[in-house]
Design a protein around this motif. Sequence first.
Motif, PDB file in Angstrom:
ATOM      1  N   THR A  27       0.835  -1.196   0.000  1.00 39.08           N
ATOM      2  CA  THR A  27       0.000   0.000   0.000  1.00 39.08           C
ATOM      3  C   THR A  27       0.872   1.249   0.000  1.00 39.08           C
ATOM      4  OG1 THR A  27      -1.724  -1.152   1.255  1.00 39.08           O
ATOM      5  CG2 THR A  27      -1.826   1.247   1.231  1.00 39.08           C
ATOM      6  N   ALA A  28       0.573   2.165  -0.910  1.00 35.15           N
ATOM      7  CA  ALA A  28       1.224   3.477  -0.920  1.00 35.15           C
ATOM      8  C   ALA A  28       0.156   4.530  -0.681  1.00 35.15           C
ATOM      9  CB  ALA A  28       1.931   3.747  -2.247  1.00 35.15           C
ATOM     10  N   GLY A  88      -1.347  -5.680  -7.925  1.00 32.98           N
ATOM     11  CA  GLY A  88      -2.452  -6.119  -7.072  1.00 32.98           C
ATOM     12  C   GLY A  88      -2.546  -5.331  -5.774  1.00 32.98           C
ATOM     13  N   GLY A  89      -1.615  -4.406  -5.557  1.00 29.19           N
ATOM     14  CA  GLY A  89      -1.596  -3.606  -4.339  1.00 29.19           C
ATOM     15  C   GLY A  89      -2.578  -2.444  -4.390  1.00 29.19           C
ATOM     16  N   THR A  90      -2.378  -1.510  -3.467  1.00 24.12           N
ATOM     17  CA  THR A  90      -3.312  -0.401  -3.291  1.00 24.12           C
ATOM     18  C   THR A  90      -2.559   0.919  -3.247  1.00 24.12           C
ATOM     19  OG1 THR A  90      -4.835  -1.816  -2.057  1.00 24.12           O
ATOM     20  CG2 THR A  90      -5.077   0.555  -1.734  1.00 24.12           C
ATOM     21  N   LEU A  91      -3.097   1.915  -3.929  1.00 23.53           N
ATOM     22  CA  LEU A  91      -2.591   3.279  -3.856  1.00 23.53           C
ATOM     23  C   LEU A  91      -3.745   4.171  -3.408  1.00 23.53           C
ATOM     24  CD1 LEU A  91      -0.114   5.141  -5.957  1.00 23.53           C
ATOM     25  CD2 LEU A  91      -2.355   6.188  -5.720  1.00 23.53           C
ATOM     26  N   ILE A 118      -3.322  -2.070 -10.145  1.00 27.91           N
ATOM     27  CA  ILE A 118      -3.456  -1.853  -8.700  1.00 27.91           C
ATOM     28  C   ILE A 118      -4.827  -1.249  -8.412  1.00 27.91           C
ATOM     29  CG2 ILE A 118      -0.971  -1.572  -8.281  1.00 27.91           C
ATOM     30  CD1 ILE A 118      -1.424   1.478  -8.212  1.00 27.91           C
ATOM     31  N   ASN A 119      -5.249  -1.352  -7.159  1.00 29.80           N
ATOM     32  CA  ASN A 119      -6.475  -0.696  -6.711  1.00 29.80           C
ATOM     33  C   ASN A 119      -6.125   0.739  -6.352  1.00 29.80           C
ATOM     34  OD1 ASN A 119      -8.352  -3.026  -6.646  1.00 29.80           O
ATOM     35  ND2 ASN A 119      -6.830  -3.799  -5.201  1.00 29.80           N
ATOM     36  N   ILE A 120      -6.940   1.694  -6.795  1.00 34.05           N
ATOM     37  CA  ILE A 120      -6.665   3.103  -6.543  1.00 34.05           C
ATOM     38  C   ILE A 120      -7.859   3.730  -5.835  1.00 34.05           C
ATOM     39  CG2 ILE A 120      -6.134   5.347  -7.580  1.00 34.05           C
ATOM     40  CD1 ILE A 120      -4.846   3.776  -9.926  1.00 34.05           C
ATOM     41  N   HIS A 163      -2.925  12.368 -12.205  1.00 28.70           N
ATOM     42  CA  HIS A 163      -3.528  11.350 -11.352  1.00 28.70           C
ATOM     43  C   HIS A 163      -2.886   9.984 -11.615  1.00 28.70           C
ATOM     44  CE1 HIS A 163      -6.666  13.960  -9.711  1.00 28.70           C
ATOM     45  NE2 HIS A 163      -6.540  14.597 -10.861  1.00 28.70           N
ATOM     46  N   PRO A 164      -3.032   9.043 -10.680  1.00 28.14           N
ATOM     47  CA  PRO A 164      -2.442   7.715 -10.880  1.00 28.14           C
ATOM     48  C   PRO A 164      -2.927   7.085 -12.181  1.00 28.14           C
ATOM     49  CG  PRO A 164      -3.311   7.939  -8.653  1.00 28.14           C
ATOM     50  CD  PRO A 164      -3.750   9.149  -9.412  1.00 28.14           C
TER      51      PRO A 164
END
Length: 183
Positions: free
Chosen positions: A69-70, A88-91, A107-109, A101-102
Amino acid sequence: MNEEIIIAGFGGQGVLSLGKIIAYSGIMEGKEVSWMPSYGPEMRGGTCNVTVIISDNKISSPVVQRVDTAVVLNQQALDKFEEEVKEGGTLIYDPNGITRHPERKDINIYKVDAARLAVELGNPKIYNMIIMGAILKARPILNDENVELGLKKSLPERHHKLIPLNMEAVKSGSKGVEQVHSI
């Protein structure tokens, strides 16, 4: 469970304090934790980040290459850490002051307008606890009771009267976070 988190932004946004509260909250849950701050010679206004690891097992090193997670609170942090999130992580980001913007699709945003919510609650000092609420909604790794205990542990006793306001900020952040992209 093993959650590697980086929180990054400007000094004065409560980045290091938020990391410390997460670490203490993890301790209250009986987890192994690591808290490693990083900041430049500037104080307020300079860039800073903190890496927190919460794990069911012993942590061999506080240094991480990629994170689960960031949490990025300014454009410089987004530019630097977006690519450090594992697939697969989260921002999670605050769009205030963000010009790009990302862009990742693996990843999940989530976004939370924490600056606006802090103004609505009447206290800009609770900004970081609004971010905490967003983190816990996107990644429910800690429970609210232990966050409150973590606050008690990390805040000086003379500030314990502010814990209810901080917990209100956590709830506000949890309600105000919005998923922008899901994998």
